[in-house]
Enzyme design. Sequence first.
Site, mmCIF file in Angstrom:
data_model
loop_
_atom_site.group_PDB
_atom_site.id
_atom_site.type_symbol
_atom_site.label_atom_id
_atom_site.label_comp_id
_atom_site.label_asym_id
_atom_site.label_seq_id
_atom_site.Cartn_x
_atom_site.Cartn_y
_atom_site.Cartn_z
ATOM 1 N N ASP A 78 0.806 -1.224 0.000
ATOM 2 C CA ASP A 78 0.000 0.000 0.000
ATOM 3 C C ASP A 78 0.837 1.271 0.000
ATOM 4 O O ASP A 78 0.331 2.338 -0.335
ATOM 5 C CB ASP A 78 -0.916 0.027 1.226
ATOM 6 C CG ASP A 78 -1.982 -1.054 1.179
ATOM 7 O OD1 ASP A 78 -2.365 -1.456 0.062
ATOM 8 O OD2 ASP A 78 -2.428 -1.500 2.250
ATOM 9 N N ASP B 213 0.192 5.870 1.618
ATOM 10 C CA ASP B 213 -0.995 5.450 2.356
ATOM 11 C C ASP B 213 -0.873 5.961 3.792
ATOM 12 O O ASP B 213 -0.718 7.157 4.011
ATOM 13 C CB ASP B 213 -1.137 3.931 2.289
ATOM 14 C CG ASP B 213 -2.529 3.464 2.708
ATOM 15 O OD1 ASP B 213 -3.478 4.256 2.606
ATOM 16 O OD2 ASP B 213 -2.669 2.322 3.147
ATOM 17 N N ASP C 278 0.122 1.970 10.141
ATOM 18 C CA ASP C 278 -1.116 1.197 10.109
ATOM 19 C C ASP C 278 -0.915 -0.075 10.913
ATOM 20 O O ASP C 278 0.108 -0.759 10.769
ATOM 21 C CB ASP C 278 -1.514 0.825 8.675
ATOM 22 C CG ASP C 278 -2.179 1.975 7.929
ATOM 23 O OD1 ASP C 278 -2.204 3.097 8.474
ATOM 24 O OD2 ASP C 278 -2.656 1.750 6.805
ATOM 25 N N ARG D 122 -7.258 11.041 10.811
ATOM 26 C CA ARG D 122 -6.791 9.748 11.315
ATOM 27 C C ARG D 122 -5.585 9.890 12.246
ATOM 28 O O ARG D 122 -4.492 9.436 11.936
ATOM 29 C CB ARG D 122 -6.454 8.790 10.173
ATOM 30 C CG ARG D 122 -7.648 8.429 9.321
ATOM 31 C CD ARG D 122 -7.325 7.294 8.365
ATOM 32 N NE ARG D 122 -8.505 6.891 7.600
ATOM 33 C CZ ARG D 122 -8.553 5.852 6.774
ATOM 34 N NH1 ARG D 122 -7.472 5.114 6.607
ATOM 35 N NH2 ARG D 122 -9.655 5.557 6.120
#
Length: 500
Positions: free
Chosen positions: A220, A244, A248, A300
Amino acid sequence: MLSSRMPPTTCILLICLLSSLSSLTLASLNLNLTLPHQHPNPEAVAQEVQRRVNASLSRREILSESDQQCAVGNPIDDCWRCSSNWANNRQQLADCGIGFGQDAMGGKGGQIYTVTDSSDRDPANPTPGTLRHAVIQTEPLWIIFSADMTIKLKAELIVNSFKTIDGRGASVHVTGGGCITLQYVSNVIIHNIHVHHCKPAGNTNVASSPTHVGWRGKSDGDGISLFGARKIWIDHCSLSYCADGLIDAIMGSTGITISNNYFAHHDEVMLLGHDDKYLPDSGMQVTIAFNHFGEALVQRMPRCRRGYIHVVNNDFTQWEMYAIGGSANPTINSQGNRYTAPMDQNAKEVTKRVDTNEGNWDSWNWRTEGDIMVNGAFFVPSGAGMSTQYAKASSIEPKSVGLIDRLILTAGVFGDPRDSSRSESYPGNSGGGTITDGTTNTGSRGDGGDDYFGMIFGSGAQPSSSSSSTILLSLLIILILFVTTNHGGVLSLPLFLLLL
């Protein structure tokens, strides 16, 4: 079909129980199901973080002026930076973690591996002396760098368990294809490196150990990707400009601390949780502490699905959409942060429940304790977070402003320039900020004693409630295992799928 070996009464009982599961409510079940690698009492971990910070700040108060140059009150940094001999005892860092990732050993006890070659010529056959060759080894290693270097990756850097990447003493940049991947590994520490301009890469063979080379599809473009990883600590890194997410953590990753980092110039900063329907992420537990969410960030910080997320003593220097978001009933415990809202009147809210109606999220446990709201920022609590049990004894405004500045003073890679556009004068100092401590902000402080947050953090927090679907599925699995274990019964695949 059910095995003929199962007694008829057992079959009837099983069918009755399965048919009645849908009518049971979460309150009547009152179960506390713990997933693998999940800490059984996350509130205790959150309180221990606060205790560690208070202890470090208390020690700083009694030090001489010369000693205070290294002791800033940040419990992680104060644990090792005040030692003049830290470079000869690098592995002491492994004892300095806090929060859910504090048990990450990294390469403690292993040999020192010095990276001398910044190249990444062949991801399937790494050259000795490169970072890729170091991270795929099977034994514990403490990885350091011989000089400043920029490592431009050709594919994901797949890190094996029990590794520390320690960039102290050098300026180390990791960039290029894929960047750092922690997949089904544990006990990894990543410290004091730059991670930036990561882009998708793959469709090639990549080594993940000295004896295994596997085909990797296209990644990603995350800065640091956690996939089914546990006992992970990411500290004092500077992350920006990735395709991205900057960090994560998905697919059942847990036992994670993300601390003292500097995030900047990015849209979707941090994702915690794979998918709303992915139940193993209910066991995700993450501590996010002492980070600076800096310039040019959009959203985020983090975005959470399920799990328990402790966001403590971070500085959020504006955002474009929102700071903390979530779905699928995550528990979010926000303590002692400073949230500075952007000028956009439509983006003042810190929180965002993603694609969820209020009737579905009003029971989610999102709480704010001692947070400072600047420039009109506001946090919408819910569930147990709205309970009076979290009311504080007094405003923390004067001390907390100085506290945040002190705790995030060295966020990011040591020696990096800071965001010069950030004003060092905050409305909170003159009573213009909003304090979310459960009381009316009068601009004054009660006698906090040794509690350097100026408040008493609640110790009777209610455990987060799982969704009814999680409980029902868990009960179904337990019931099936009980029947098959004690009666030798075997469910056929079609019937099992039908029951699910």
